[in-house]
Design a protein around this motif. Structure first.
Motif, mmCIF file in Angstrom:
data_model
loop_
_atom_site.group_PDB
_atom_site.id
_atom_site.type_symbol
_atom_site.label_atom_id
_atom_site.label_comp_id
_atom_site.label_asym_id
_atom_site.label_seq_id
_atom_site.Cartn_x
_atom_site.Cartn_y
_atom_site.Cartn_z
ATOM 1 N N ILE A 146 -13.012 -9.605 -41.431
ATOM 2 C CA ILE A 146 -13.980 -10.853 -42.001
ATOM 3 C C ILE A 146 -13.924 -10.116 -43.697
ATOM 4 O O ILE A 146 -14.652 -11.014 -44.730
ATOM 5 C CB ILE A 146 -15.354 -10.376 -41.324
ATOM 6 C CG1 ILE A 146 -16.909 -10.870 -42.390
ATOM 7 C CG2 ILE A 146 -15.964 -9.012 -41.801
ATOM 8 C CD1 ILE A 146 -17.957 -11.527 -41.916
ATOM 9 N N ALA B 30 -19.894 -13.228 -39.515
ATOM 10 C CA ALA B 30 -19.402 -12.589 -38.732
ATOM 11 C C ALA B 30 -19.364 -13.262 -37.158
ATOM 12 O O ALA B 30 -20.560 -13.392 -36.962
ATOM 13 C CB ALA B 30 -20.290 -11.678 -37.836
ATOM 14 N N GLY C 68 -14.886 -7.949 -36.872
ATOM 15 C CA GLY C 68 -14.310 -7.117 -38.116
ATOM 16 C C GLY C 68 -13.604 -6.367 -39.078
ATOM 17 O O GLY C 68 -13.342 -6.714 -40.011
#
Length: 417
Positions: A291, A303, A288
């Protein structure tokens, strides 16, 4: 059938153990010559295996492992000749001395006896195992995957012709040619004849062997490998190492699968990293925090899923995760690593030493590609496997890993008081 193979292998091992180092090297040289002389037979069998594999939808990574060509076969023959140049560990005296009782005692290296190897789409393993076993005075029973059974059968027949030229039993090196998986289950119970079992393949094969074998199992070869880039590392040098570790041969078990990047260098590192990955056609799977900045770059990115941290990609895919410090990097590796090969890229001697002491893998690298975990690269010659366990052998398994030892004591009509 397997009972007879086991009996024949055990009997052959008694004859092989009597060979001198010079005699074993002569056999190996004949095997190398025979592989070249009969290359057309092996390559023809391999092409049939490849055709079936393509028709059955085998992945590109496994097809690459399965494929032989003249250059690869020449390399395999050369590897056999290189084994001849390696020191023979059999008969080596490890330690010993004179005891108070008057006994002169020594610990001497001896062959294991019969080695069983179960492997998947890796036809080079057939020759690697045969050459290493013969060099160390062992017999071998080989069971390759159904996808390569023609190649394995042809290769073993070539090796057996070489053995017979030296008056040795062809049962010293045998292959289970029938692809029926039930024979694997039967092989796992041949503890009366097979002294050590080595699986080479996916996690399922290793689990099957560990849970069902009555033979001691050397487990390993599953490589969920990591590289941690700490905040002291230069970007360009790091990128070169990462590309080598991922792309030099992505289907290998020592290719990197997850990149851990110190959060403090994300700003200067991720943009050129994305550009280089796009240039190399490497697809990214990011956590997270990583990305968003990576999505602004040219590399393909999605992801990452937790399961993807635990499995081998064996392809041009790479997980990326930002970590706060070396502690978080080590914690991630401890959670997801298969204890194969892990690396740190750093200019800090303290961080390097800390990483080496805290990461419990068979091979730990500082400022080097994980692709070096290999018997040839480590100076061991051809390897029979890479062990990720801790008993008997760890890391690339060369000649010494195919020996055990016996205690030999010399007395002068010595009695215990």
């Amino acid at each position: 059938m397997l009972e007879k193979m086991g009996q024949a292998a055990k009997k052959a091992s008694y004859q092989i153990v009597q060979l001198s180092s010079a005699e074993k090297n002569q056999v190996l040289m004949t095997i190398a010559d025979q592989l070249e002389a009969d290359s057309a037979i092996i390559l023809s069998a391999n092409e049939q295996d490849l055709a079936d594999a393509r028709q059955n939808g085998m992945s590109a990574a496994l097809l690459d492992r399965l494929m032989l060509n003249p250059a690869r076969l020449q390399g395999i023959a050369s590897d056999v000749r290189q084994v001849c140049q390696l020191a023979d560990p059999v008969g080596q005296i490890i330690d010993g001395g004179l005891l108070d009782s008057g006994l002169r005692i020594e610990r001497r290296r001896v062959p294991l006896g019969v080695v069983g190897v179960i492997y998947e789409a890796r036809p080079n393993v057939t020759v690697d195992v045969a050459s290493l076993c013969l060099k160390t005075g062992n017999a071998a029973i080989l069971r390759g995957g159904k996808e390569t059974y023609r190649t394995n059968a042809a290769t073993v027949q070539v090796i057996q012709r070489a053995l017979e030229k030296h008056g040795l039993p062809k049962s010293a090196i045998q292959a289970i040619e029938n692809p029926d998986r039930e024979l694997v289950n039967q092989m796992l119970k041949l503890d009366r004849y097979i002294d050590m079992l080595i699986p080479r393949g996916g996690a399922g094969l290793h689990k099957l062997c560990r849970e069902n074998s009555t033979i001691p199992v050397i487990s390993g070869g599953i490589g969920v490998c990591h590289i941690f880039v700490d905040e002291s590392m230069e970007t360009e040098a790091a990128l070169d190492i990462i590309v080598n570790a991922k792309k030099q041969r992505p289907s290998a078990c020592n290719s990197v699968e997850t990149l851990l990047v110190h959060r403090n260098i994300a700003g200067r590192f991720l943009v050129p990293f994305s550009a280089r990955m796009a240039q190399e056609n490497i697809k990214l799977h990011a956590d997270g925090n990583a990305i968003a900045p990576l999505q602004s770059g040219p590399a393909a990115v999605s992801a990452v899923q937790d399961s993807e941290y635990r499995d081998e990609w064996l392809s041009l895919d790479l997980n990326v995760k930002l970590v706060d410090d070396i502690d978080e990097a080590v914690a991630h590796i401890r959670e997801y690593s298969t204890q194969h090969s892990d690396a740190i890229l750093t200019r800090s001697i303290a961080n390097a030493e800390r990483f080496v002491s805290q990461v419990d893998s068979a091979a730990v690298f500082v400022n080097a590609s994980t692709r070096f975990t290999d018997g040839g690269q480590f100076g061991l010659g051809a390897e029979v496997a890479v062990s990720t366990q801790k008993l008997h052998a760890r890391g690339p398994m060369g000649l010494e890993a195919l020996t055990t030892y016996k205690w030999v004591a010399f007395g002068q009509d010595t009695l215990r008081s």
